[in-house]
Design an enzyme around this catalytic site. Structure first.
Site, PDB file in Angstrom:
ATOM      1  N   GLU A  95       0.563  -1.512   0.509  1.00  8.64           N
ATOM      2  CA  GLU A  95       0.668  -0.155   0.265  1.00  8.64           C
ATOM      3  C   GLU A  95       0.715   1.172  -0.152  1.00  8.64           C
ATOM      4  O   GLU A  95       0.319   1.934  -0.204  1.00  8.64           O
ATOM      5  CB  GLU A  95      -0.714   0.326   0.867  1.00  8.64           C
ATOM      6  N   HIS A 151       7.549 -14.575  -0.996  1.00  3.85           N
ATOM      7  CA  HIS A 151       6.526 -14.055  -1.571  1.00  3.85           C
ATOM      8  C   HIS A 151       6.745 -12.202  -1.562  1.00  3.85           C
ATOM      9  O   HIS A 151       6.999 -11.281  -1.045  1.00  3.85           O
ATOM     10  CB  HIS A 151       5.468 -13.732  -0.425  1.00  3.85           C
ATOM     11  N   ARG A 191      18.414  -2.388  13.939  1.00  2.00           N
ATOM     12  CA  ARG A 191      18.067  -2.127  12.463  1.00  2.00           C
ATOM     13  C   ARG A 191      16.476  -0.752  12.102  1.00  2.00           C
ATOM     14  O   ARG A 191      17.049   0.374  11.645  1.00  2.00           O
ATOM     15  CB  ARG A 191      18.090  -2.860  11.512  1.00  2.00           C
TER      16      ARG A 191
END
Length: 137
Positions: free
Chosen positions: A45, A75, A115
Site C-alpha cells: 500500500e 512473497h 536496524r
C-alpha cells in the site's frame, strides 16, 4: 521547500512505531518540517500513499518506513522488489526525493531491533541531502 511526509506500515506495529518516532525526531533535528504521517497496512500500500503525498504542493519529500520479514515463501522478495521499483519510479516521475527506510526483505526477526533506528534516520538523511542538493565531489 522542506516539507516532509512519512508513510509507515503498521504490520509490525510496535517496531514501526519506534521507527516513526526516530524519523520524526530526525526531521526536527535537521530543521525540516513534518507535513503528514500516513499509516498503511503493509508494504504493497505504500506506493499509492506516497503518490498521493507527492501530489501535494506542501510536500517536498517522503520518507517510507516498514519491515519486510523473511517468510516461508518468496512473497517477501517479490514484495520488496515491486515496492522498491514503484517507489523509485515515483521519485523520478515527481522529481521529489523518497527516503526508503524499509528493513528487508528477508530480514530475520532477530535482525530487526538493531536496524529500527538506523534505517529510519538514514531515510530522513537521504531526503535531506537530496533536498539541499546532492554534493558533487
Amino acid at each position: 521547500m522542506n516539507g516532509i511526509a512519512i508513510v509507515v506500515g503498521t504490520f509490525h506495529k510496535a517496531e514501526t512505531e519506534r521507527m516513526l518516532a526516530t524519523a520524526v525526531a530526525s526531521i526536527k533535528e535537521r530543521g525540516l518540517e513534518l507535513r503528514a504521517v500516513v499509516k498503511v497496512p503493509g508494504s504493497y500500500e505504500k506506493p499509492l500513499a506516497v503518490k498521493r503525498l507527492l501530489l501535494r504542493d506542501d510536500v517536498a519529500a517522503v520518507v517510507v518506513l516498514g519491515i519486510i520479514e523473511r517468510g516461508e515463501t518468496a512473497h517477501g522478495l517479490v514484495m520488496g522488489q515491486s515496492v522498491s521499483d514503484a517507489l523509485i519510479q515515483l521519485q523520478l516521475e515527481f522529481m521529489k526525493p523518497i527516503g526508503i527506510g524499509i528493513i528487508g526483505p528477508e530480514v530475520h526477526p532477530s535482525q530487526i531491533p538493531p536496524r529500527l533506528h538506523p534505517h529510519a534516520d538514514a531515510a530522513v538523511a537521504a531526503v535531506e541531502v537530496m533536498l539541499r542538493g546532492a554534493v558533487e565531489e
